[in-house]
Design a protein around this motif. Structure first.
Motif, PDB file in Angstrom:
ATOM      1  N   THR A 124      -0.426  -4.670   9.930  1.00  0.00           N
ATOM      2  CA  THR A 124      -1.616  -4.885  10.743  1.00  0.00           C
ATOM      3  C   THR A 124      -1.721  -3.851  11.856  1.00  0.00           C
ATOM      4  O   THR A 124      -2.537  -3.985  12.759  1.00  0.00           O
ATOM      5  CB  THR A 124      -1.611  -6.291  11.364  1.00  0.00           C
ATOM      6  OG1 THR A 124      -0.499  -6.414  12.265  1.00  0.00           O
ATOM      7  CG2 THR A 124      -1.529  -7.350  10.301  1.00  0.00           C
ATOM      8  N   ALA A 125      -0.887  -2.830  11.828  1.00  0.00           N
ATOM      9  CA  ALA A 125      -0.928  -1.793  12.851  1.00  0.00           C
ATOM     10  C   ALA A 125      -0.635  -0.452  12.200  1.00  0.00           C
ATOM     11  O   ALA A 125      -0.051  -0.369  11.127  1.00  0.00           O
ATOM     12  CB  ALA A 125       0.080  -2.089  13.957  1.00  0.00           C
ATOM     13  N   GLY A 126      -1.051   0.623  12.865  1.00  0.00           N
ATOM     14  CA  GLY A 126      -0.826   1.960  12.338  1.00  0.00           C
ATOM     15  C   GLY A 126      -2.059   2.495  11.637  1.00  0.00           C
ATOM     16  O   GLY A 126      -3.004   1.767  11.328  1.00  0.00           O
ATOM     17  N   SER A 127      -2.039   3.788  11.359  1.00  0.00           N
ATOM     18  CA  SER A 127      -3.190   4.433  10.735  1.00  0.00           C
ATOM     19  C   SER A 127      -3.363   4.020   9.280  1.00  0.00           C
ATOM     20  O   SER A 127      -4.479   3.914   8.781  1.00  0.00           O
ATOM     21  CB  SER A 127      -3.042   5.958  10.829  1.00  0.00           C
ATOM     22  OG  SER A 127      -3.051   6.381  12.169  1.00  0.00           O
ATOM     23  N   PHE A 128      -2.236   3.814   8.576  1.00  0.00           N
ATOM     24  CA  PHE A 128      -2.283   3.435   7.169  1.00  0.00           C
ATOM     25  C   PHE A 128      -2.073   1.930   7.027  1.00  0.00           C
ATOM     26  O   PHE A 128      -1.057   1.398   7.467  1.00  0.00           O
ATOM     27  CB  PHE A 128      -1.218   4.190   6.369  1.00  0.00           C
ATOM     28  CG  PHE A 128      -1.483   5.659   6.253  1.00  0.00           C
ATOM     29  CD1 PHE A 128      -2.263   6.168   5.219  1.00  0.00           C
ATOM     30  CD2 PHE A 128      -0.955   6.549   7.175  1.00  0.00           C
ATOM     31  CE1 PHE A 128      -2.512   7.525   5.110  1.00  0.00           C
ATOM     32  CE2 PHE A 128      -1.192   7.912   7.071  1.00  0.00           C
ATOM     33  CZ  PHE A 128      -1.973   8.403   6.037  1.00  0.00           C
ATOM     34  N   GLN A 129      -3.023   1.249   6.395  1.00  0.00           N
ATOM     35  CA  GLN A 129      -2.939  -0.197   6.237  1.00  0.00           C
ATOM     36  C   GLN A 129      -3.206  -0.568   4.774  1.00  0.00           C
ATOM     37  O   GLN A 129      -4.357  -0.772   4.373  1.00  0.00           O
ATOM     38  CB  GLN A 129      -3.938  -0.886   7.166  1.00  0.00           C
ATOM     39  CG  GLN A 129      -3.647  -0.652   8.644  1.00  0.00           C
ATOM     40  CD  GLN A 129      -4.535  -1.476   9.547  1.00  0.00           C
ATOM     41  OE1 GLN A 129      -5.316  -2.305   9.088  1.00  0.00           O
ATOM     42  NE2 GLN A 129      -4.413  -1.267  10.843  1.00  0.00           N
ATOM     43  N   PRO A 130      -2.143  -0.663   3.962  1.00  0.00           N
ATOM     44  CA  PRO A 130      -2.315  -1.048   2.550  1.00  0.00           C
ATOM     45  C   PRO A 130      -2.509  -2.551   2.404  1.00  0.00           C
ATOM     46  O   PRO A 130      -2.055  -3.345   3.237  1.00  0.00           O
ATOM     47  CB  PRO A 130      -0.994  -0.606   1.918  1.00  0.00           C
ATOM     48  CG  PRO A 130       0.001  -0.693   3.038  1.00  0.00           C
ATOM     49  CD  PRO A 130      -0.751  -0.339   4.290  1.00  0.00           C
ATOM     50  N   TYR A 131      -3.184  -2.939   1.306  1.00  0.00           N
ATOM     51  CA  TYR A 131      -3.435  -4.351   1.068  1.00  0.00           C
ATOM     52  C   TYR A 131      -3.582  -4.621  -0.427  1.00  0.00           C
ATOM     53  O   TYR A 131      -3.774  -3.705  -1.234  1.00  0.00           O
ATOM     54  CB  TYR A 131      -4.685  -4.828   1.810  1.00  0.00           C
ATOM     55  CG  TYR A 131      -5.966  -4.146   1.394  1.00  0.00           C
ATOM     56  CD1 TYR A 131      -6.728  -4.603   0.309  1.00  0.00           C
ATOM     57  CD2 TYR A 131      -6.444  -3.031   2.085  1.00  0.00           C
ATOM     58  CE1 TYR A 131      -7.904  -3.983  -0.066  1.00  0.00           C
ATOM     59  CE2 TYR A 131      -7.620  -2.394   1.712  1.00  0.00           C
ATOM     60  CZ  TYR A 131      -8.345  -2.873   0.632  1.00  0.00           C
ATOM     61  OH  TYR A 131      -9.519  -2.245   0.254  1.00  0.00           O
ATOM     62  N   VAL A 132      -3.486  -5.904  -0.778  1.00  0.00           N
ATOM     63  CA  VAL A 132      -3.770  -6.364  -2.142  1.00  0.00           C
ATOM     64  C   VAL A 132      -4.754  -7.514  -2.027  1.00  0.00           C
ATOM     65  O   VAL A 132      -4.907  -8.117  -0.957  1.00  0.00           O
ATOM     66  CB  VAL A 132      -2.492  -6.819  -2.877  1.00  0.00           C
ATOM     67  CG1 VAL A 132      -1.541  -5.653  -3.093  1.00  0.00           C
ATOM     68  CG2 VAL A 132      -1.791  -7.945  -2.110  1.00  0.00           C
ATOM     69  N   GLY A 133      -5.437  -7.816  -3.130  1.00  0.00           N
ATOM     70  CA  GLY A 133      -6.418  -8.883  -3.068  1.00  0.00           C
ATOM     71  C   GLY A 133      -6.653  -9.553  -4.411  1.00  0.00           C
ATOM     72  O   GLY A 133      -6.449  -8.947  -5.467  1.00  0.00           O
ATOM     73  N   LEU A 134      -7.052 -10.814  -4.363  1.00  0.00           N
ATOM     74  CA  LEU A 134      -7.478 -11.579  -5.539  1.00  0.00           C
ATOM     75  C   LEU A 134      -8.835 -12.190  -5.228  1.00  0.00           C
ATOM     76  O   LEU A 134      -9.092 -12.592  -4.083  1.00  0.00           O
ATOM     77  CB  LEU A 134      -6.473 -12.685  -5.877  1.00  0.00           C
ATOM     78  CG  LEU A 134      -5.110 -12.256  -6.421  1.00  0.00           C
ATOM     79  CD1 LEU A 134      -4.197 -13.479  -6.549  1.00  0.00           C
ATOM     80  CD2 LEU A 134      -5.268 -11.570  -7.773  1.00  0.00           C
ATOM     81  N   GLY A 135      -9.694 -12.276  -6.257  1.00  0.00           N
ATOM     82  CA  GLY A 135     -11.012 -12.789  -5.968  1.00  0.00           C
ATOM     83  C   GLY A 135     -11.728 -13.370  -7.165  1.00  0.00           C
ATOM     84  O   GLY A 135     -11.193 -13.427  -8.281  1.00  0.00           O
ATOM     85  N   LEU A 136     -12.966 -13.788  -6.917  1.00  0.00           N
ATOM     86  CA  LEU A 136     -13.836 -14.377  -7.932  1.00  0.00           C
ATOM     87  C   LEU A 136     -15.078 -13.514  -8.043  1.00  0.00           C
ATOM     88  O   LEU A 136     -15.712 -13.181  -7.030  1.00  0.00           O
ATOM     89  CB  LEU A 136     -14.208 -15.807  -7.540  1.00  0.00           C
ATOM     90  CG  LEU A 136     -15.148 -16.549  -8.499  1.00  0.00           C
ATOM     91  CD1 LEU A 136     -14.458 -16.793  -9.838  1.00  0.00           C
ATOM     92  CD2 LEU A 136     -15.595 -17.881  -7.876  1.00  0.00           C
ATOM     93  N   ASN A 137     -15.437 -13.177  -9.289  1.00  0.00           N
ATOM     94  CA  ASN A 137     -16.602 -12.326  -9.547  1.00  0.00           C
ATOM     95  C   ASN A 137     -17.699 -13.103 -10.268  1.00  0.00           C
ATOM     96  O   ASN A 137     -17.423 -13.911 -11.146  1.00  0.00           O
ATOM     97  CB  ASN A 137     -16.190 -11.120 -10.399  1.00  0.00           C
ATOM     98  CG  ASN A 137     -17.395 -10.383 -10.977  1.00  0.00           C
ATOM     99  OD1 ASN A 137     -17.773 -10.585 -12.122  1.00  0.00           O
ATOM    100  ND2 ASN A 137     -17.992  -9.542 -10.174  1.00  0.00           N
ATOM    101  N   TYR A 138     -18.937 -12.816  -9.886  1.00  0.00           N
ATOM    102  CA  TYR A 138     -20.102 -13.295 -10.635  1.00  0.00           C
ATOM    103  C   TYR A 138     -20.947 -12.073 -10.976  1.00  0.00           C
ATOM    104  O   TYR A 138     -21.332 -11.306 -10.073  1.00  0.00           O
ATOM    105  CB  TYR A 138     -20.929 -14.274  -9.807  1.00  0.00           C
ATOM    106  CG  TYR A 138     -22.255 -14.616 -10.444  1.00  0.00           C
ATOM    107  CD1 TYR A 138     -22.314 -15.411 -11.591  1.00  0.00           C
ATOM    108  CD2 TYR A 138     -23.449 -14.120  -9.917  1.00  0.00           C
ATOM    109  CE1 TYR A 138     -23.532 -15.718 -12.185  1.00  0.00           C
ATOM    110  CE2 TYR A 138     -24.673 -14.433 -10.499  1.00  0.00           C
ATOM    111  CZ  TYR A 138     -24.707 -15.223 -11.637  1.00  0.00           C
ATOM    112  OH  TYR A 138     -25.903 -15.516 -12.230  1.00  0.00           O
TER     113      TYR A 138
END
Length: 231
Positions: A132-146
């Motif tokens: 949550t800090a620094g210039s580089f902030q990697p993430y992953v995600g799960l979701g629902l599509n329509y």
């Protein structure tokens, strides 16, 4: 000596990552290029009057549009994200590796553009940020599509052969993604992401008065490069 100290201070400032801690209540808005690249596989065509399954198949090409992205942090590590875009338009390609088409339509059709279709794939995801800090902030995600399809239409050539009344059903499915925010100022960032979306649709059509159908697995990879702003 003073010049060396100043030089070292400048280099240290340039090489030290900026701190951009995410906080609950933060919003990030992003906009940029989004490419929908459907599964390169093809889907079989079913025509009851020809005995059911045929050697014919259809596939879908890729398309790039303006992507819009809204993220809301409900904790420093977790955020909701909504993916939106201007309508994507894809060509539907007919494949005839066996050469059966000339016996049915009188002309070769392998590789021909059969139709075009537009769609919108809004996707709501939950993201987890590893930092949550620094210039580089990697993430992953799960979701629902329509995904909703519209303006389905055959090209003039297939229409002259009797293809008509094309319809594609809307689709619900899951999505999974990886992404990275890179902050180059206190609020401005560059975002890159890649996501898989499960999109399956049933296509129905007529060849003259003969009914046909295809189960189309679009299942695209979606790639985005965006400019973002956090407030």
């Amino acid at each position: 000596m003073k010049k060396q100290i100043v030089t070292m201070a400048v280099l240290t400032a340039l090489l030290t990552p900026m701190v951009h801690a995410n906080e609950a209540g933060d919003w990030v808005i992003r906009a940029g290029a989004t490419n929908v690249d459907p599964d390169s596989g093809s889907s079989g065509v079913y025509v009851e009057a020809l005995g059911g399954d045929t050697p014919l198949s259809v596939s879908v090409d890729d398309n790039t549009q303006l992507g819009l992205n809204f993220a809301y942090f409900f904790s420093p590590n977790w955020a909701f994200e909504l993916l939106a875009a201007t309508p994507f338009e894809h060509d539907v390609i007919i494949n005839d590796p066996s050469g059966i088409a000339p016996g049915i339509f009188g002309v070769p059709v392998d590789g021909a553009t059969l139709a075009s279709v537009k769609h919108l794939p809004p996707t709501l995801s939950v993201l987890y940020y590893f930092s949550t800090a620094g210039s580089f902030q990697p993430y992953v995600g799960l979701g629902l599509n329509y995904t909703t399809f519209f303006e389905e239409s055959f090209k003039s050539g297939p229409s002259s052969l009797g293809f008509n009344d094309l319809e594609l059903d809307d689709s619900w499915g899951y999505s999974a993604q990886v992404g990275l925010d890179f902050y180059f100022s206190e609020s401005w960032l560059i975002n890159a992401s890649a996501r898989y979306i499960d999109i399956e649709t049933d296509a129905t059509f007529n060849i003259g008065e003969i009914a046909g159908s295809a189960d189309v697995g679009v299942d695209p990879m979606v790639y985005s490069i965006m400019l973002g702003y956090k407030f």
